[in-house]
Design a protein around this motif. Structure first.
Motif, short mmCIF file in Angstrom:
data_model
loop_
_atom_site.label_atom_id
_atom_site.label_comp_id
_atom_site.label_asym_id
_atom_site.label_seq_id
_atom_site.Cartn_x
_atom_site.Cartn_y
_atom_site.Cartn_z
N THR A 246 27.45 64.43 49.68
CA THR A 246 28.28 65.60 49.38
C THR A 246 28.21 65.92 47.89
O THR A 246 27.67 65.14 47.10
N VAL A 247 28.79 67.04 47.52
CA VAL A 247 28.97 67.33 46.11
C VAL A 247 29.94 66.29 45.55
O VAL A 247 30.71 65.67 46.31
N MET A 248 29.93 66.09 44.24
CA MET A 248 30.83 65.11 43.62
C MET A 248 32.28 65.48 43.95
O MET A 248 32.69 66.62 43.79
N GLY A 249 33.00 64.50 44.46
CA GLY A 249 34.40 64.72 44.83
C GLY A 249 34.57 65.26 46.25
O GLY A 249 35.69 65.46 46.71
N GLY A 250 33.48 65.48 46.97
CA GLY A 250 33.56 66.06 48.30
C GLY A 250 33.62 65.07 49.44
O GLY A 250 33.86 65.44 50.58
N ALA A 251 33.39 63.79 49.16
CA ALA A 251 33.34 62.80 50.24
C ALA A 251 34.70 62.61 50.92
O ALA A 251 34.76 62.49 52.15
N PHE B 141 41.04 77.50 32.05
CA PHE B 141 41.10 76.26 32.81
C PHE B 141 39.71 75.63 32.86
O PHE B 141 38.86 76.07 33.62
N ALA B 142 39.49 74.61 32.04
CA ALA B 142 38.21 73.90 32.04
C ALA B 142 38.34 72.74 33.02
O ALA B 142 38.95 71.72 32.71
N VAL B 143 37.79 72.93 34.22
CA VAL B 143 37.90 71.90 35.26
C VAL B 143 36.53 71.36 35.62
O VAL B 143 35.53 72.06 35.55
N THR B 144 36.52 70.09 36.00
CA THR B 144 35.28 69.50 36.48
C THR B 144 35.10 69.90 37.95
O THR B 144 36.04 70.34 38.61
N GLN B 145 33.90 69.71 38.44
CA GLN B 145 33.61 70.03 39.83
C GLN B 145 34.45 69.15 40.76
O GLN B 145 34.95 69.61 41.78
N ALA B 146 34.64 67.90 40.39
CA ALA B 146 35.44 66.98 41.22
C ALA B 146 36.89 67.44 41.30
O ALA B 146 37.50 67.43 42.37
N THR B 147 37.45 67.87 40.18
CA THR B 147 38.83 68.37 40.16
C THR B 147 38.95 69.61 41.02
O THR B 147 39.89 69.76 41.80
N LEU B 148 37.99 70.51 40.89
CA LEU B 148 38.01 71.74 41.68
C LEU B 148 37.90 71.43 43.18
O LEU B 148 38.60 72.02 44.00
N SER B 149 37.05 70.48 43.54
CA SER B 149 36.93 70.09 44.95
C SER B 149 38.26 69.56 45.49
O SER B 149 38.67 69.90 46.59
N ARG B 150 38.92 68.73 44.69
CA ARG B 150 40.24 68.21 45.11
C ARG B 150 41.24 69.35 45.25
O ARG B 150 42.02 69.40 46.20
N ASP B 151 41.23 70.29 44.30
CA ASP B 151 42.13 71.43 44.37
C ASP B 151 41.91 72.22 45.65
O ASP B 151 42.86 72.58 46.35
N LEU B 152 40.65 72.50 45.96
CA LEU B 152 40.33 73.28 47.16
C LEU B 152 40.83 72.57 48.41
O LEU B 152 41.37 73.19 49.33
N HIS B 153 40.65 71.25 48.44
CA HIS B 153 41.12 70.47 49.59
C HIS B 153 42.65 70.48 49.67
O HIS B 153 43.22 70.72 50.74
N GLU B 154 43.32 70.23 48.56
CA GLU B 154 44.78 70.20 48.54
C GLU B 154 45.38 71.54 48.94
O GLU B 154 46.43 71.60 49.57
N MET B 155 44.70 72.63 48.57
CA MET B 155 45.21 73.97 48.84
C MET B 155 44.79 74.47 50.23
O MET B 155 45.11 75.59 50.60
N HIS B 156 44.05 73.64 50.97
CA HIS B 156 43.56 73.99 52.31
C HIS B 156 42.70 75.24 52.27
O HIS B 156 42.82 76.11 53.12
N ILE C 47 33.42 55.67 65.06
CA ILE C 47 34.40 54.58 65.03
C ILE C 47 35.28 54.73 63.79
O ILE C 47 36.48 54.54 63.84
N GLY C 48 34.65 55.07 62.66
CA GLY C 48 35.41 55.23 61.43
C GLY C 48 34.53 55.73 60.31
O GLY C 48 33.30 55.85 60.46
N THR C 49 35.16 56.04 59.17
CA THR C 49 34.44 56.53 58.00
C THR C 49 34.88 55.78 56.76
O THR C 49 36.01 55.27 56.70
N ILE C 50 33.98 55.73 55.78
CA ILE C 50 34.30 55.18 54.47
C ILE C 50 33.78 56.19 53.46
O ILE C 50 32.61 56.60 53.53
N ALA C 51 34.63 56.61 52.54
CA ALA C 51 34.23 57.64 51.58
C ALA C 51 34.26 57.13 50.15
O ALA C 51 35.19 56.45 49.74
N GLY C 52 33.23 57.48 49.42
CA GLY C 52 33.20 57.25 47.98
C GLY C 52 33.47 58.57 47.28
O GLY C 52 34.30 59.35 47.74
N ASP C 53 32.77 58.86 46.19
CA ASP C 53 32.92 60.13 45.49
C ASP C 53 32.04 61.22 46.08
O ASP C 53 32.46 62.34 46.27
#
Length: 156
Positions: A103-108, A33-48, A124-130
């Motif tokens: 944050t790390v790429m994909g961590g925002a 599984f060749a994953v980018t750091q951003a993909t892995l960050s999303r996976d970790l978040h999705e998997m809680h 009051i609120g947040t705005i997230a990029g990458d």
């Protein structure tokens, strides 16, 4: 592919102590599984998944983790701000009534979501990029309070 990757991540976390995303990414690569750091960050978040003192663990409390995760309730609530900052956070800086979190790429997105979910009264609120989160506070004093809380988490 995503389901297979998530299963591989669960298997790796259950069978070995994993201390960093880079270590997990390398182990996944060895399994094909060749994953980018951003993909892995999303996976970790999705998997809680979160990173605790004993490495990465499952935040669901269903017994499939490596013993590092303890769920407070058997609900599907996201990880705490402290857990997400420990996993994804790099730095924070106050700018007037705002705090900028790097944050790390994909961590925002996970960081902003955790802040929104916990509902800190100073925010009051947040705005997230990458890799950047903008935290908007009502005034300088409350922005300083948020910055102080985040700095403690980042240094811890």
């Amino acid at each position: 592919m995503k389901v297979d990757r998530h299963n591989a991540i669960r298997e790796l976390i259950n069978s070995s102590l994993i201390q960093s995303q880079d270590e997990l990414r390398r182990k996944l690569r060895r399994r094909g599984f060749a994953v980018t750091q951003a993909t892995l960050s999303r996976d970790l978040h999705e998997m809680h998944l979160f990173k605790g003192p004993g490495g990465y663990g499952l935040a669901t409390g269903n017994g499939n983790g490596n013993g590092t995760a303890v769920a407070e309730e058997d609900d599907d609530s996201p990880p705490s701000v402290a857990d997400v900052i420990e996993t994804f956070g790099l730095r924070s800086r106050q700018a007037m009534n705002q705090v900028v979190i790097g944050t790390v790429m994909g961590g925002a997105q996970p960081v902003a979501a955790a802040l929104d979910y916990e509902g800190w009264p100073e925010v009051i609120g947040t705005i997230a990029g990458d890799d950047t989160v903008l935290v908007i506070c009502p005034d300088l004093r409350r922005a300083a309070d948020v910055q102080a809380r985040l700095r403690l988490m980042l240094e811890g």
